[in-house]
Enzyme design. Structure first.
Site, short mmCIF file in Angstrom:
data_model
loop_
_atom_site.label_atom_id
_atom_site.label_comp_id
_atom_site.label_asym_id
_atom_site.label_seq_id
_atom_site.Cartn_x
_atom_site.Cartn_y
_atom_site.Cartn_z
N GLN A 111 31.83 43.70 38.81
CA GLN A 111 33.23 43.44 38.07
C GLN A 111 33.32 42.04 38.62
OE1 GLN A 111 34.92 46.26 36.74
NE2 GLN A 111 36.00 44.63 35.76
N LYS A 114 31.47 39.99 35.82
CA LYS A 114 32.13 40.27 34.68
C LYS A 114 33.48 39.59 34.37
CE LYS A 114 32.54 44.68 33.88
NZ LYS A 114 32.90 46.01 33.44
N LYS A 126 37.07 47.73 42.38
CA LYS A 126 36.81 48.77 41.85
C LYS A 126 37.20 49.93 42.78
CE LYS A 126 35.12 50.22 38.06
NZ LYS A 126 34.84 49.64 36.71
N ASP A 166 38.93 53.86 34.18
CA ASP A 166 37.40 53.96 34.11
C ASP A 166 37.05 55.19 33.65
OD1 ASP A 166 34.92 51.86 34.76
OD2 ASP A 166 34.67 53.96 35.31
N THR A 210 37.32 48.01 24.91
CA THR A 210 35.78 47.81 25.46
C THR A 210 34.82 47.83 24.35
OG1 THR A 210 36.66 48.67 27.17
CG2 THR A 210 34.23 48.66 27.26
N ASN A 241 36.31 56.80 25.75
CA ASN A 241 36.98 55.79 25.20
C ASN A 241 36.22 54.73 24.65
OD1 ASN A 241 37.98 52.98 26.49
ND2 ASN A 241 39.55 53.89 25.38
N SER A 380 42.81 43.86 29.37
CA SER A 380 43.37 44.09 30.82
C SER A 380 44.31 42.76 31.31
CB SER A 380 42.89 44.63 31.88
OG SER A 380 42.41 45.97 31.77
O1 2IT Z 1 34.46 48.50 34.17
C1 2IT Z 1 35.56 47.76 33.57
O2 2IT Z 1 35.70 46.68 33.57
C2 2IT Z 1 36.52 48.54 33.47
N1 2IT Z 1 36.73 50.12 33.90
C3 2IT Z 1 37.99 48.06 33.07
C4 2IT Z 1 38.59 47.30 34.17
C5 2IT Z 1 39.88 46.70 33.89
O3 2IT Z 1 40.67 46.20 34.77
O4 2IT Z 1 40.38 46.78 32.82
#
Ligand code: 2IT
Length: 448
Positions: A111, A114, A126, A166, A210, A241, A380
């Site tokens: 994350q 990312k 996370k 998630d 996503t 989703n 987000s």
């Molecule tokens: O894996 C991911 O990037 C998510 N589950 C979304 C995380 C978010 O803060 O929207």
């Protein structure tokens, strides 16, 4: 021994029994050698790699809850706040029975990179629990979410840590979590969580983001290769989703999704997942049955029990949208043998390192999930902006920004590869670009 190898060895010793976390550490550090070699002295002095692989903190807590028969249960809750060099910790919450600290750490580490690729100011975190939502009633889900938040609230906040959904955590769960947060803290706090419902501060397009983002990113990759989505067939895994949003966008752009999967097996729908079939995925998710066979029962197509689509159905593009470690070496071999030329990774770390190496050695174009699925967290970030500005953007506006962000991520990847004179390899490019930004921010802020 090289600086990277030294840090990988130390990390292994300090994290016994964490294969998923080690897999991402090796994958990321394994790609950034060109950047590390150029600045080795400075990076070593500032213990950048050592700090990069050690989370800021790892919170583990007890979550007691009562089922509908009045019986109490206890689960373990987690929040790993990995790195906040570029912004407040940001990342989802996963409720799934096999969640453990290793899962949380690999996801929080991924994350961090990312979120840096999105170009928005968000750090990496996370959380989640080993709670299994399968077969739980709405009331049970609510009570679990409330109990989870009774502890989590003290660790989060709009400038500190902003959780989202998630696997196992969607709009309904975010609603219960947010309701309890507000009850405890007595403040709206700019919405704190993202993925909220539209009636209380959520963003249009966040549920789709996503899957849409993954398709936009793939479109950029295909453009780079002189191809388009139109006319291509896709094998997807998952039916949640992410697979829902991707099916919608692929259908819109003229591609055809022919498989979906669940823990029970996969469905093969040669007519394509389109129209009301796409909408039905939402019902399947909301039912908490966690069965993809419900799709074939309703629409009368093939269901193959206990198998994954990989190696069983030929397609132009494979898109794992379910979970980590879905593409093992045997799947990679089957994919190469079948002549599937592209793997668009969507779920976090779907491919094991040995499968990835095999695919790349055999000329399969692999895209990195940390870039491909970044549209979710990016949107987000857009929800956070709207909440803090007390605004609500139109769907078209959010979608436009999402598309730009995905294009921007692909550009950053190409730029990073150009900087080091490397050939087109989006996996390496994403790691190099993500690393550069996080490392620069850490260097600028000193050692703490
Ligand atoms: O894996 C991911 O990037 C998510 N589950 C979304 C995380 C978010 O803060 O929207």
């Amino acid at each position: 021994m090289s600086y990277i190898s030294e840090v990988i060895e130390q990390t292994k010793l300090r994290n016994p029994g964490q294969p998923q976390f080690m897999q991402t550490v090796e994958e990321v550090l394994g790609s950034i050698a060109p950047a590390v070699e150029q600045n080795e002295k400075k990076l070593r002095k500032n213990v950048i790699l050592e700090r990069l692989v050690e989370p800021d903190r790892q919170i583990i807590f007890r979550v007691p809850w009562m089922d509908d028969n009045g019986v109490y249960h206890v689960n373990t809750g987690y929040r790993v706040q990995f790195n906040n060099a570029i912004g407040p910790y940001k990342g989802g919450l996963r409720f799934q029975k096999d969640v453990n600290l290793d899962t949380m750490k690999f996801l929080a580490f991924e994350q961090t990179f990312k979120n840096s690729l999105t170009s928005l100011p968000m750090g990496g975190g996370k959380g989640g629990s080993d709670f299994d939502p399968t077969g739980k009633s709405d009331d049970e889900i609510m009570r679990f979410c409330q109990s989870f938040m009774n502890e989590l609230y003290r660790h989060i906040g709009p400038n500190m840590d902003v959780p989202a959904g998630d696997m196992g955590v969607g709009g309904r769960e975010i609603g219960y979590l947010f309701g309890q947060y507000k009850k405890i803290v007595g403040d709206y706090e700019n919405g704190v969580l993202t993925g909220k419902g539209l009636s209380y501060g959520g963003s249009l397009i966040r549920p789709e983001a996503t899957g849409f983002g993954a398709t936009y990113f793939l479109d950029e990759v295909l453009k780079h290769e002189g191809q388009t989505i139109e006319g291509k067939t896709f094998c997807l895994s998952g039916f949640g989703n992410v697979a829902w949003g991707a099916s919608k966008k692929i259908d819109e752009l003229g591609g055809k999704v022919v498989t979906l999967s669940g823990p029970d097996g996969f469905i093969y729908d040669p007519d394509g997942v389109t129209g009301e079939k796409i909408d039905y995925l939402l019902e399947m998710r909301a039912s908490n049955r966690n069965r993809v066979q419900d799709y074939s029962d309703k629409f009368g197509c093939d269901f193959v029990a206990g198998k994954k689509p990989w190696g069983n159905v030929k397609a132009d593009i494979y898109m794992p949208c379910a979970r980590q470690n879905e593409i093992l070496l045997e799947d990679a071999k089957a994919m190469v043998a079948m002549g599937v030329p592209i793997l668009n990774e969507v779920s976090n770390m779907p491919t094991t390192n040995e499968a990835l190496a095999y695919l790349q050695a055999h000329g399969v174009l692999v895209t990195p999930s940390k870039a491909v699925n970044a549209g979710g967290v990016a949107t987000s970030g857009l929800e956070m902006s709207q909440n803090s500005e007390r605004l609500s953007w139109q769907a078209e506006e959010v979608d436009r920004q999402l598309k730009n962000i995905m294009k921007g991520i692909h550009n950053q990847i190409c730029d990073a590869l150009d900087t080091y004179g490397l050939p087109y390899n989006p996996v390496a490019g994403a790691n190099l670009a993500g690393f550069k930004k996080v490392a620069d921010a850490m260097l600028a802020q000193g050692i703490y």
